[in-house]
Motif scaffolding. Structure first.
Motif, PDB file in Angstrom:
ATOM      1  N   GLY A 298       0.921  -1.373   0.030  1.00 43.30           N
ATOM      2  CA  GLY A 298      -0.056   0.069   0.038  1.00 43.30           C
ATOM      3  C   GLY A 298       0.940   1.327   0.101  1.00 43.30           C
ATOM      4  O   GLY A 298       0.584   2.206  -0.706  1.00 43.30           O
ATOM      5  N   ASP A 299       2.016   1.299   0.915  1.00 37.34           N
ATOM      6  CA  ASP A 299       2.604   2.575   0.886  1.00 37.34           C
ATOM      7  C   ASP A 299       3.478   2.838  -0.410  1.00 37.34           C
ATOM      8  O   ASP A 299       3.342   4.058  -0.871  1.00 37.34           O
ATOM      9  CB  ASP A 299       3.699   2.371   2.012  1.00 37.34           C
ATOM     10  CG  ASP A 299       3.422   2.429   3.577  1.00 37.34           C
ATOM     11  OD1 ASP A 299       2.069   3.007   3.397  1.00 37.34           O
ATOM     12  OD2 ASP A 299       3.860   2.175   4.410  1.00 37.34           O
ATOM     13  N   ASP A 300       3.691   1.586  -1.028  1.00 35.21           N
ATOM     14  CA  ASP A 300       4.507   2.138  -2.589  1.00 35.21           C
ATOM     15  C   ASP A 300       3.422   2.525  -3.456  1.00 35.21           C
ATOM     16  O   ASP A 300       3.810   3.379  -4.343  1.00 35.21           O
ATOM     17  CB  ASP A 300       4.987   0.743  -2.976  1.00 35.21           C
ATOM     18  CG  ASP A 300       6.195   0.149  -2.228  1.00 35.21           C
ATOM     19  OD1 ASP A 300       6.767   0.984  -1.388  1.00 35.21           O
ATOM     20  OD2 ASP A 300       6.482  -1.149  -1.937  1.00 35.21           O
ATOM     21  N   PHE A 301       2.232   2.192  -3.398  1.00 34.16           N
ATOM     22  CA  PHE A 301       1.194   2.615  -4.542  1.00 34.16           C
ATOM     23  C   PHE A 301       1.055   3.919  -4.050  1.00 34.16           C
ATOM     24  O   PHE A 301       0.672   4.750  -5.074  1.00 34.16           O
ATOM     25  CB  PHE A 301      -0.126   1.533  -4.397  1.00 34.16           C
ATOM     26  CG  PHE A 301       0.421   0.551  -5.288  1.00 34.16           C
ATOM     27  CD1 PHE A 301       0.208   0.277  -6.660  1.00 34.16           C
ATOM     28  CD2 PHE A 301       0.598  -0.871  -4.561  1.00 34.16           C
ATOM     29  CE1 PHE A 301       0.020  -0.674  -7.406  1.00 34.16           C
ATOM     30  CE2 PHE A 301       0.718  -1.911  -5.368  1.00 34.16           C
ATOM     31  CZ  PHE A 301       0.786  -1.840  -6.667  1.00 34.16           C
ATOM     32  N   GLU A 302       0.607   4.179  -2.904  1.00 33.06           N
ATOM     33  CA  GLU A 302       0.438   5.899  -2.404  1.00 33.06           C
ATOM     34  C   GLU A 302       1.639   6.440  -2.966  1.00 33.06           C
ATOM     35  O   GLU A 302       1.305   7.615  -3.394  1.00 33.06           O
ATOM     36  CB  GLU A 302       0.295   5.784  -1.177  1.00 33.06           C
ATOM     37  CG  GLU A 302      -1.268   5.127  -0.402  1.00 33.06           C
ATOM     38  CD  GLU A 302      -1.463   5.237   0.939  1.00 33.06           C
ATOM     39  OE1 GLU A 302      -0.481   5.414   1.604  1.00 33.06           O
ATOM     40  OE2 GLU A 302      -2.534   5.256   1.323  1.00 33.06           O
ATOM     41  N   LYS A 303       2.748   6.196  -2.647  1.00 31.44           N
ATOM     42  CA  LYS A 303       3.978   7.167  -3.181  1.00 31.44           C
ATOM     43  C   LYS A 303       4.153   7.227  -4.722  1.00 31.44           C
ATOM     44  O   LYS A 303       4.219   8.330  -5.203  1.00 31.44           O
ATOM     45  CB  LYS A 303       5.249   6.512  -2.619  1.00 31.44           C
ATOM     46  CG  LYS A 303       5.449   6.596  -1.333  1.00 31.44           C
ATOM     47  CD  LYS A 303       6.952   5.694  -0.745  1.00 31.44           C
ATOM     48  CE  LYS A 303       6.713   5.774   0.800  1.00 31.44           C
ATOM     49  NZ  LYS A 303       8.121   5.048   1.141  1.00 31.44           N
ATOM     50  N   ALA A 304       3.610   6.258  -5.262  1.00 33.28           N
ATOM     51  CA  ALA A 304       3.635   6.360  -6.684  1.00 33.28           C
ATOM     52  C   ALA A 304       2.525   7.253  -7.110  1.00 33.28           C
ATOM     53  O   ALA A 304       2.887   8.169  -8.220  1.00 33.28           O
ATOM     54  CB  ALA A 304       3.244   4.584  -7.379  1.00 33.28           C
ATOM     55  N   ALA A 305       1.415   7.297  -6.607  1.00 27.84           N
ATOM     56  CA  ALA A 305       0.170   8.175  -6.890  1.00 27.84           C
ATOM     57  C   ALA A 305       0.708   9.417  -6.656  1.00 27.84           C
ATOM     58  O   ALA A 305       0.493  10.394  -7.449  1.00 27.84           O
ATOM     59  CB  ALA A 305      -1.023   7.741  -6.265  1.00 27.84           C
ATOM     60  N   ASP A 306       1.352   9.721  -5.545  1.00 23.67           N
ATOM     61  CA  ASP A 306       1.954  10.944  -5.130  1.00 23.67           C
ATOM     62  C   ASP A 306       2.763  11.620  -6.108  1.00 23.67           C
ATOM     63  O   ASP A 306       2.938  12.671  -6.597  1.00 23.67           O
ATOM     64  CB  ASP A 306       2.467  11.134  -3.780  1.00 23.67           C
ATOM     65  CG  ASP A 306       1.349  10.978  -2.713  1.00 23.67           C
ATOM     66  OD1 ASP A 306       0.286  11.167  -2.933  1.00 23.67           O
ATOM     67  OD2 ASP A 306       1.712  10.322  -1.685  1.00 23.67           O
ATOM     68  N   PHE A 307       3.810  10.614  -6.547  1.00 23.02           N
ATOM     69  CA  PHE A 307       4.856  11.242  -7.608  1.00 23.02           C
ATOM     70  C   PHE A 307       4.321  11.601  -8.857  1.00 23.02           C
ATOM     71  O   PHE A 307       4.397  12.369  -9.209  1.00 23.02           O
ATOM     72  CB  PHE A 307       6.014   9.946  -7.567  1.00 23.02           C
ATOM     73  CG  PHE A 307       6.787  10.239  -8.777  1.00 23.02           C
ATOM     74  CD1 PHE A 307       7.955  11.447  -8.372  1.00 23.02           C
ATOM     75  CD2 PHE A 307       6.958   9.400  -9.953  1.00 23.02           C
ATOM     76  CE1 PHE A 307       8.513  11.629  -9.429  1.00 23.02           C
ATOM     77  CE2 PHE A 307       7.764   9.840 -10.864  1.00 23.02           C
ATOM     78  CZ  PHE A 307       8.849  10.848 -10.519  1.00 23.02           C
ATOM     79  N   ALA A 308       3.316  10.404  -9.307  1.00 23.90           N
ATOM     80  CA  ALA A 308       2.417  10.893 -10.613  1.00 23.90           C
ATOM     81  C   ALA A 308       1.520  12.189 -10.597  1.00 23.90           C
ATOM     82  O   ALA A 308       1.670  12.879 -11.747  1.00 23.90           O
ATOM     83  CB  ALA A 308       1.783   9.670 -11.062  1.00 23.90           C
ATOM     84  N   CYS A 309       1.313  12.442  -9.601  1.00 23.27           N
ATOM     85  CA  CYS A 309       0.164  13.473  -9.480  1.00 23.27           C
ATOM     86  C   CYS A 309       0.938  14.749  -9.101  1.00 23.27           C
ATOM     87  O   CYS A 309       0.250  15.825  -9.545  1.00 23.27           O
ATOM     88  CB  CYS A 309      -1.247  13.066  -8.496  1.00 23.27           C
ATOM     89  SG  CYS A 309      -1.904  11.886  -8.958  1.00 23.27           S
ATOM     90  N   ASN A 310       1.968  14.757  -8.650  1.00 17.84           N
ATOM     91  CA  ASN A 310       2.550  16.053  -8.037  1.00 17.84           C
ATOM     92  C   ASN A 310       4.080  16.376  -8.831  1.00 17.84           C
ATOM     93  O   ASN A 310       4.772  17.274  -8.387  1.00 17.84           O
ATOM     94  CB  ASN A 310       2.982  15.831  -6.415  1.00 17.84           C
ATOM     95  CG  ASN A 310       1.650  15.660  -5.844  1.00 17.84           C
ATOM     96  OD1 ASN A 310       0.538  16.183  -6.160  1.00 17.84           O
ATOM     97  ND2 ASN A 310       1.804  15.071  -4.592  1.00 17.84           N
ATOM     98  N   ASN A 311       4.240  15.569  -9.787  1.00 18.24           N
ATOM     99  CA  ASN A 311       5.466  15.786 -10.407  1.00 18.24           C
ATOM    100  C   ASN A 311       5.420  15.427 -12.056  1.00 18.24           C
ATOM    101  O   ASN A 311       5.103  14.325 -12.353  1.00 18.24           O
ATOM    102  CB  ASN A 311       6.726  14.798  -9.932  1.00 18.24           C
ATOM    103  CG  ASN A 311       7.917  15.349 -10.130  1.00 18.24           C
ATOM    104  OD1 ASN A 311       8.387  15.569 -11.277  1.00 18.24           O
ATOM    105  ND2 ASN A 311       8.936  14.987  -9.213  1.00 18.24           N
ATOM    106  N   ASP A 312       5.778  16.420 -12.781  1.00 18.40           N
ATOM    107  CA  ASP A 312       5.712  16.145 -14.050  1.00 18.40           C
ATOM    108  C   ASP A 312       6.829  15.059 -14.647  1.00 18.40           C
ATOM    109  O   ASP A 312       6.733  14.707 -15.749  1.00 18.40           O
ATOM    110  CB  ASP A 312       6.164  17.545 -14.880  1.00 18.40           C
ATOM    111  CG  ASP A 312       4.980  18.573 -14.718  1.00 18.40           C
ATOM    112  OD1 ASP A 312       3.801  18.030 -14.475  1.00 18.40           O
ATOM    113  OD2 ASP A 312       5.174  19.882 -14.924  1.00 18.40           O
TER     114      ASP A 312
END
Length: 302
Positions: free
Chosen positions: A265-279
């Motif tokens: 779960g933590d890895d998927f949340e970090k992936a979503a944060d990275f994709a959504c907050n970083n071009d």
């Protein structure tokens, strides 16, 4: 302070004698809500508890359990003692101790304008009259079964009848079998809907492609939309925990998706944060899929 304690004691007495606690008060007082002979006695208590009116309008703000919980917590915070007498004190403490069960019972009797409870009453009477009929409790709709089972589990002393709900062991067994089937059906329905939700669009692509960069522009846009609550991992973990707790089989959903998010779960949340907050996510994906991680492409991102 003293003024606050006076107010809380007033509310405690008001709850003990008020409409919102009518059914709970009757059950605590020993009324068998499912007994054949008590049908006429239970109906007014349900109407008062649920705020049902002859004009079809429902007038109810807070439930008995919510009110009692507020009073008990408030008294504990203020260091107050119950001064309204043993009847009020006993009622408040009993309801609070069994608040989960009484919340489920209240939900059951008020659901669908009382139709759920009527269905349960009729079915229990039918099962009593036909003790050899297998699966007779299955006549209660699933929408009502889960609340019934939760009430039985939490208001029976040992899960086999007795306690505040006077049901014999055969009826409890029937409720358990039918209710568990409904719980598993509900979990599978919820699980099947998760992967197609916008909040899980990116996670679904990552699981499917077995690569953190598998999310395309469309799925990333779905997950990252300002209109999307990114609760995918939380929702999936809640459902998987339900499957484990109730020993249900996953029949209508992708188990790989469910358990990948449960375990990482933590890895998927970090992936979503990275994709959504970083071009950089879109650029990394371009380098990976279109340029084979070419050094020049990757260096251009630094």
């Amino acid at each position: 302070g003293g003024g606050r304690c006076v107010e809380l004691n007033f509310r405690a007495a008001e709850l003990q004698g008020g409409d919102s606690c009518a059914l709970v008060r009757a059950v605590v007082g020993g009324l068998d809500v499912f007994a054949r002979e008590n049908g006429d006695l239970v109906r007014p208590e349900i109407d008062a508890t649920c705020g049902f009116r002859p004009d079809g309008v429902v007038r109810r703000d807070r439930t008995c359990v919510e009110g009692v919980s507020d009073v008990v917590v408030g008294m504990a915070d203020e260091g107050c003692e119950v001064t309204g007498g043993t009847t009020v004190e006993s009622f408040i403490s009993t309801v609070y101790e069994h608040r989960e069960g009484f919340a489920h019972l209240t939900e059951l009797v008020c659901k669908q304008m009382g139709r759920c409870f009527k269905s349960v009453q009729r079915t229990i009477l039918y099962c009593d009259d036909n003790p050899t009929k297998e699966g007779c409790m299955e006549y209660v709709p699933c929408d009502c079964q889960t609340d019934l089972l939760s009430a039985v589990e939490t208001l029976s002393d040992d899960g086999t009848g007795g306690g505040f709900l006077e049901l014999d062991a055969a009826i409890v067994d029937g409720i358990t079998v039918a209710g568990m089937a409904c719980r598993c059906e509900d979990l599978n329905r919820r699980a099947a809907s998760l992967e197609s939700r916008p909040s899980c669009a990116l996670a679904g692509k990552i699981v499917q492609g077995r690569n953190i960069l598998a999310g395309d522009a469309a799925t990333t846009a779905e997950t990252c939309s300002v209109n999307t609550d990114r609760t995918c991992v939380e929702d999936v973990v809640d459902v998987v925990d339900g499957f484990i707790k109730y020993d249900c089989k996953i029949t209508d959903a992708n188990p790989n998706f469910m358990f990948a998010l449960k375990s990482n779960g933590d890895d998927f949340e970090k992936a979503a944060d990275f994709a959504c907050n970083n071009d950089c996510y879109a650029s990394l994906r371009t380098c990976h899929y279109y340029y084979g991680n070419d050094d020049a492409c990757m260096d251009s991102l630094s």
